[in-house]
Design an enzyme around this catalytic site. Sequence first.
Site, PDB file in Angstrom:
ATOM      1  N   GLU A  45      -8.428  24.043  14.794  1.00 16.30           N
ATOM      2  CA  GLU A  45      -9.594  24.795  14.071  1.00 16.30           C
ATOM      3  C   GLU A  45      -9.074  24.960  12.499  1.00 16.30           C
ATOM      4  O   GLU A  45      -7.883  25.109  12.339  1.00 16.30           O
ATOM      5  CB  GLU A  45      -9.460  26.361  14.652  1.00 16.30           C
ATOM      6  CG  GLU A  45     -10.667  27.080  14.222  1.00 16.30           C
ATOM      7  CD  GLU A  45     -10.558  28.494  14.415  1.00 16.30           C
ATOM      8  OE1 GLU A  45     -11.509  29.242  14.409  1.00 16.30           O
ATOM      9  OE2 GLU A  45      -9.370  29.015  14.458  1.00 16.30           O
ATOM     10  N   LYS A 136     -19.069  28.061  14.255  1.00 16.34           N
ATOM     11  CA  LYS A 136     -18.514  29.035  15.014  1.00 16.34           C
ATOM     12  C   LYS A 136     -19.256  30.397  14.986  1.00 16.34           C
ATOM     13  O   LYS A 136     -19.780  30.785  14.039  1.00 16.34           O
ATOM     14  CB  LYS A 136     -17.050  29.847  14.539  1.00 16.34           C
ATOM     15  CG  LYS A 136     -16.285  30.812  15.355  1.00 16.34           C
ATOM     16  CD  LYS A 136     -14.894  30.936  14.738  1.00 16.34           C
ATOM     17  CE  LYS A 136     -14.207  31.770  15.593  1.00 16.34           C
ATOM     18  NZ  LYS A 136     -12.658  31.818  15.038  1.00 16.34           N
ATOM     19  N   CYS A 170     -11.792  28.565  18.725  1.00 13.34           N
ATOM     20  CA  CYS A 170     -10.602  29.763  18.923  1.00 13.34           C
ATOM     21  C   CYS A 170     -11.104  30.878  19.952  1.00 13.34           C
ATOM     22  O   CYS A 170     -11.651  30.542  21.146  1.00 13.34           O
ATOM     23  CB  CYS A 170     -10.417  30.228  17.573  1.00 13.34           C
ATOM     24  SG  CYS A 170      -9.027  31.324  17.353  1.00 13.34           S
TER      25      CYS A 170
END
Length: 316
Positions: A45, A136, A170
Amino acid sequence: MDNLLKVALAQIAPVWLDKAATLQKIETTINEAASENAELIVFGEALLPGYPFWLALTDGAAWDLKVNKEIHAHYTRNSIQIEAGELDGICTLAKTHKIAIYLGIMERAKNRGGHSIYCSLVYIDASGEIKSVHRKLQPTYDERLTWAPGDGNGLQVHPLKQFTVGGLNCWENWMPLPRAALYGQGENLHIAVWPGNENNTKDITRFIARESRSYVISVSSLMKKTDFPENTPHIDTILEKSPDVLGNGGSCIAGPDGEWIIPPVLHKEGLIYETLDFNRVYEEHQNFDPVGHYARPDVTKLSVNRERQSTVEFRD
């Protein structure tokens, strides 16, 4: 054989907040994986150009603090604008070596004005085409001080030999509904990317594998205090409170039965290889399939908005 897929987990440290140098390191790593006949390589990430570790070290939530503004500006300047062709070199390598790539980047999104940055997971297929850019959905805790929230456009899956791959960033991997959105599209090789810590990967990797009856690849980066470049803005302030290790890795692979194929690897920089057999996916779906024979869409069903969000819409 079409049911076998050789994967490479790139557990490396960025050249922190240095876009050009980190791109070069990524390209070198892709070339190395290709020399070992890897067909998919996954990076952690926000690897390009690095995770915002400074927020926990510089009183990141303090209002109007010059140190945080200046580091944020440096971060933004070193983030990637895909529309400007800044991933073209990596796409060329993917095409040249016929290797698919999942890469975590900080994206300076042109269609959102070009000033805010998004934690994005980019999928490049083996023909060198960018097939999805997943921003994200929800930055975690102090990440919200420097990252903008994304949208559902990147909740997509992709064919790769007999596999169907998809991925999340994540703590998105803890969000049940985005996971379900990928499962419902046939995902059976799940990619989970992390900034770098065994605490993140040791439980959720096996859980997702057992829940989805899919392979799960978790890839983390590395980061040590000595990895902060000397030319970083306010480097003395960052180093004053930095621990010796900020990211210890923890990259790993779980099989469709939820058991380890490769348990978390710590403090080791480099490529981790494994060959996955698609047949195990069918074996483990025999007794459980969360979106197939063990689902009740007449009772519960998910609705997903995959429209790419923008502040303005022009009609010329």
